[in-house]
Design a protein around this motif. Sequence first.
Motif, PDB file in Angstrom:
ATOM      1  N   ARG A 171       0.632  -1.382   0.101  1.00 27.96           N
ATOM      2  CA  ARG A 171       0.059  -0.071   0.093  1.00 27.96           C
ATOM      3  C   ARG A 171       0.894   1.236  -0.047  1.00 27.96           C
ATOM      4  NH1 ARG A 171      -1.320   3.442   3.533  1.00 27.96           N
ATOM      5  NH2 ARG A 171      -0.637   2.357   5.549  1.00 27.96           N
ATOM      6  N   LEU A 172       1.972   1.318   0.761  1.00 27.32           N
ATOM      7  CA  LEU A 172       2.845   2.516   0.919  1.00 27.32           C
ATOM      8  C   LEU A 172       3.658   2.459  -0.504  1.00 27.32           C
ATOM      9  CD1 LEU A 172       4.022   2.262   4.601  1.00 27.32           C
ATOM     10  CD2 LEU A 172       2.653   3.891   3.575  1.00 27.32           C
ATOM     11  N   PHE A 173       3.942   1.491  -0.844  1.00 23.76           N
ATOM     12  CA  PHE A 173       4.838   1.712  -2.339  1.00 23.76           C
ATOM     13  C   PHE A 173       3.962   2.263  -3.058  1.00 23.76           C
ATOM     14  CE2 PHE A 173       7.572  -2.669  -0.749  1.00 23.76           C
ATOM     15  CZ  PHE A 173       8.217  -1.715   0.093  1.00 23.76           C
ATOM     16  N   ASP A 174       2.726   1.820  -3.398  1.00 24.52           N
ATOM     17  CA  ASP A 174       1.899   2.660  -4.212  1.00 24.52           C
ATOM     18  C   ASP A 174       1.601   3.732  -4.253  1.00 24.52           C
ATOM     19  OD1 ASP A 174       1.368  -0.084  -5.665  1.00 24.52           O
ATOM     20  OD2 ASP A 174      -0.434  -0.619  -4.396  1.00 24.52           O
ATOM     21  N   GLU A 175       1.454   4.202  -2.771  1.00 22.80           N
ATOM     22  CA  GLU A 175       0.918   5.759  -2.321  1.00 22.80           C
ATOM     23  C   GLU A 175       2.266   6.392  -2.552  1.00 22.80           C
ATOM     24  OE1 GLU A 175      -0.580   5.817   1.776  1.00 22.80           O
ATOM     25  OE2 GLU A 175      -2.538   4.449   0.837  1.00 22.80           O
ATOM     26  N   GLN A 176       3.416   6.169  -2.356  1.00 18.57           N
ATOM     27  CA  GLN A 176       4.345   6.984  -2.033  1.00 18.57           C
ATOM     28  C   GLN A 176       5.718   6.467  -3.013  1.00 18.57           C
ATOM     29  OE1 GLN A 176       4.230   7.241   2.136  1.00 18.57           O
ATOM     30  NE2 GLN A 176       6.068   6.302   2.319  1.00 18.57           N
ATOM     31  N   GLY A 177       5.682   5.443  -3.524  1.00 14.03           N
ATOM     32  CA  GLY A 177       6.973   4.846  -4.105  1.00 14.03           C
ATOM     33  C   GLY A 177       7.699   3.896  -3.419  1.00 14.03           C
TER      34      GLY A 177
ATOM     35  N   ASP B 172      11.213   3.321  -3.348  1.00 12.13           N
ATOM     36  CA  ASP B 172      12.241   4.234  -2.796  1.00 12.13           C
ATOM     37  C   ASP B 172      12.151   5.277  -1.483  1.00 12.13           C
ATOM     38  OD1 ASP B 172      14.202   2.815  -4.393  1.00 12.13           O
ATOM     39  OD2 ASP B 172      13.961   4.238  -5.947  1.00 12.13           O
ATOM     40  N   GLU B 173      10.922   5.850  -1.768  1.00 15.68           N
ATOM     41  CA  GLU B 173      10.510   6.757  -0.724  1.00 15.68           C
ATOM     42  C   GLU B 173      10.048   6.165   0.547  1.00 15.68           C
ATOM     43  OE1 GLU B 173      11.310   8.417  -4.548  1.00 15.68           O
ATOM     44  OE2 GLU B 173       9.646   6.981  -4.012  1.00 15.68           O
ATOM     45  N   THR B 174       9.693   4.963   0.603  1.00 12.42           N
ATOM     46  CA  THR B 174       9.020   4.222   1.796  1.00 12.42           C
ATOM     47  C   THR B 174      10.067   3.703   2.532  1.00 12.42           C
ATOM     48  OG1 THR B 174       6.944   3.598   0.484  1.00 12.42           O
ATOM     49  CG2 THR B 174       7.485   2.495   2.534  1.00 12.42           C
ATOM     50  N   THR B 175      10.113   3.865   3.782  1.00 17.90           N
ATOM     51  CA  THR B 175      10.937   3.302   4.809  1.00 17.90           C
ATOM     52  C   THR B 175      10.700   2.349   5.739  1.00 17.90           C
ATOM     53  OG1 THR B 175      10.117   4.766   6.697  1.00 17.90           O
ATOM     54  CG2 THR B 175      12.041   5.678   5.261  1.00 17.90           C
ATOM     55  N   ILE B 176      11.412   1.229   6.080  1.00 15.66           N
ATOM     56  CA  ILE B 176      11.181   0.152   6.913  1.00 15.66           C
ATOM     57  C   ILE B 176      10.221   0.612   8.129  1.00 15.66           C
ATOM     58  CG2 ILE B 176      12.029  -1.686   8.476  1.00 15.66           C
ATOM     59  CD1 ILE B 176      13.921  -2.007   6.278  1.00 15.66           C
ATOM     60  N   GLU B 177      10.848   1.680   8.696  1.00 15.96           N
ATOM     61  CA  GLU B 177      10.118   2.371  10.013  1.00 15.96           C
ATOM     62  C   GLU B 177       8.530   2.906   9.582  1.00 15.96           C
ATOM     63  OE1 GLU B 177      14.178   2.263  10.579  1.00 15.96           O
ATOM     64  OE2 GLU B 177      13.205   3.227   9.035  1.00 15.96           O
ATOM     65  N   GLN B 178       8.344   3.188   8.351  1.00 18.88           N
ATOM     66  CA  GLN B 178       6.877   3.743   8.042  1.00 18.88           C
ATOM     67  C   GLN B 178       6.116   2.228   7.895  1.00 18.88           C
ATOM     68  OE1 GLN B 178       7.705   5.777   4.341  1.00 18.88           O
ATOM     69  NE2 GLN B 178       7.203   7.880   5.302  1.00 18.88           N
ATOM     70  N   ILE B 179       6.543   1.037   7.270  1.00 22.06           N
ATOM     71  CA  ILE B 179       5.908   0.060   7.037  1.00 22.06           C
ATOM     72  C   ILE B 179       5.625  -0.811   8.465  1.00 22.06           C
ATOM     73  CG2 ILE B 179       6.065  -2.342   6.033  1.00 22.06           C
ATOM     74  CD1 ILE B 179       8.102  -1.193   3.944  1.00 22.06           C
ATOM     75  N   ALA B 180       6.751  -0.671   9.153  1.00 27.10           N
ATOM     76  CA  ALA B 180       6.344  -1.390  10.640  1.00 27.10           C
ATOM     77  C   ALA B 180       5.360  -0.511  11.407  1.00 27.10           C
ATOM     78  CB  ALA B 180       7.744  -1.382  11.428  1.00 27.10           C
TER      79      ALA B 180
ATOM     80  N   PRO C  18      10.115  -2.011  14.223  1.00 26.39           N
ATOM     81  CA  PRO C  18      11.265  -2.146  13.214  1.00 26.39           C
ATOM     82  C   PRO C  18      11.983  -3.510  13.298  1.00 26.39           C
ATOM     83  CG  PRO C  18      11.310   0.213  13.529  1.00 26.39           C
ATOM     84  CD  PRO C  18      10.347  -0.364  14.654  1.00 26.39           C
ATOM     85  N   SER C  19      12.342  -3.879  14.772  1.00 31.40           N
ATOM     86  CA  SER C  19      12.909  -4.918  14.955  1.00 31.40           C
ATOM     87  C   SER C  19      12.135  -6.100  14.551  1.00 31.40           C
ATOM     88  CB  SER C  19      13.383  -4.836  16.461  1.00 31.40           C
ATOM     89  OG  SER C  19      12.303  -5.126  17.312  1.00 31.40           O
ATOM     90  N   THR C  20      10.849  -6.082  14.662  1.00 31.12           N
ATOM     91  CA  THR C  20       9.884  -6.928  14.342  1.00 31.12           C
ATOM     92  C   THR C  20       9.850  -7.290  12.807  1.00 31.12           C
ATOM     93  OG1 THR C  20       8.523  -6.965  16.133  1.00 31.12           O
ATOM     94  CG2 THR C  20       7.408  -7.870  14.431  1.00 31.12           C
ATOM     95  N   PHE C  21       9.869  -6.121  12.126  1.00 29.80           N
ATOM     96  CA  PHE C  21       9.999  -6.169  10.667  1.00 29.80           C
ATOM     97  C   PHE C  21      11.295  -6.956  10.146  1.00 29.80           C
ATOM     98  CE2 PHE C  21      11.738  -4.862   6.657  1.00 29.80           C
ATOM     99  CZ  PHE C  21      10.582  -4.923   5.876  1.00 29.80           C
TER     100      PHE C  21
END
Length: 196
Positions: free
Chosen positions: A24-30, A32-40, A47-50
């Motif tokens: 979802r985040l990749f579709d919305e903001q790209g 490269d622009e999406t961070t692991i912290e945002q996904i977590a 982030p450690s669970t990610f």
Amino acid sequence: MNRPGLRERKKIETLHRLQEEALRLFDEQGYDETTIEQIAAAAGVSPSTFYRYFPVKEDVVVQDEYDPLIVNVFENQQEGTAPLEALRAVLAVLFAAFTEDDIERVRRRVRMIFAVPALRARQVAQSEATERLLAEMIAERTGRAANELEVRHFTALVVASWTTAISAWAETEGTKDDLAANLDRCLAHLEAGAPL
């Protein structure tokens, strides 16, 4: 196929949630622009669970839970079944358990892999790991060595067949049955010697 226990089901649910939020985040903001912290954060984990699920960001798209399931079902095929026949039976069992959500997640992941060069490169490494896993399974079934050229060639052809079937399906709005049919058709073509 053995039904996963509660702990394994919870792990798969978390894996799927991370993948869904990442896509979802990749579709919305790209990508490269999406961070692991945002996904977590979007998935409600740290982030450690990610990182326990995915060593690098690319793996949230590339990795899945299917290789261990393939091994489990393959090992339960009747002894003496030819490897391609056993693999075709494995796919039939796996697809019987797939939901429409599973299929849509696969389609989104495949499309993303083909659209992002970093994911495409990571997918090559994942395909090599799948080839090694298949080589071990085939070697055990046939009494040959996993590093034997013919065994390695066979498994490379199987993985290439799967890649072709999945990418052709992902380009369409096909259903779960269409994907299953594509995969079986490619393996059947391989089994027949790939005639043209």
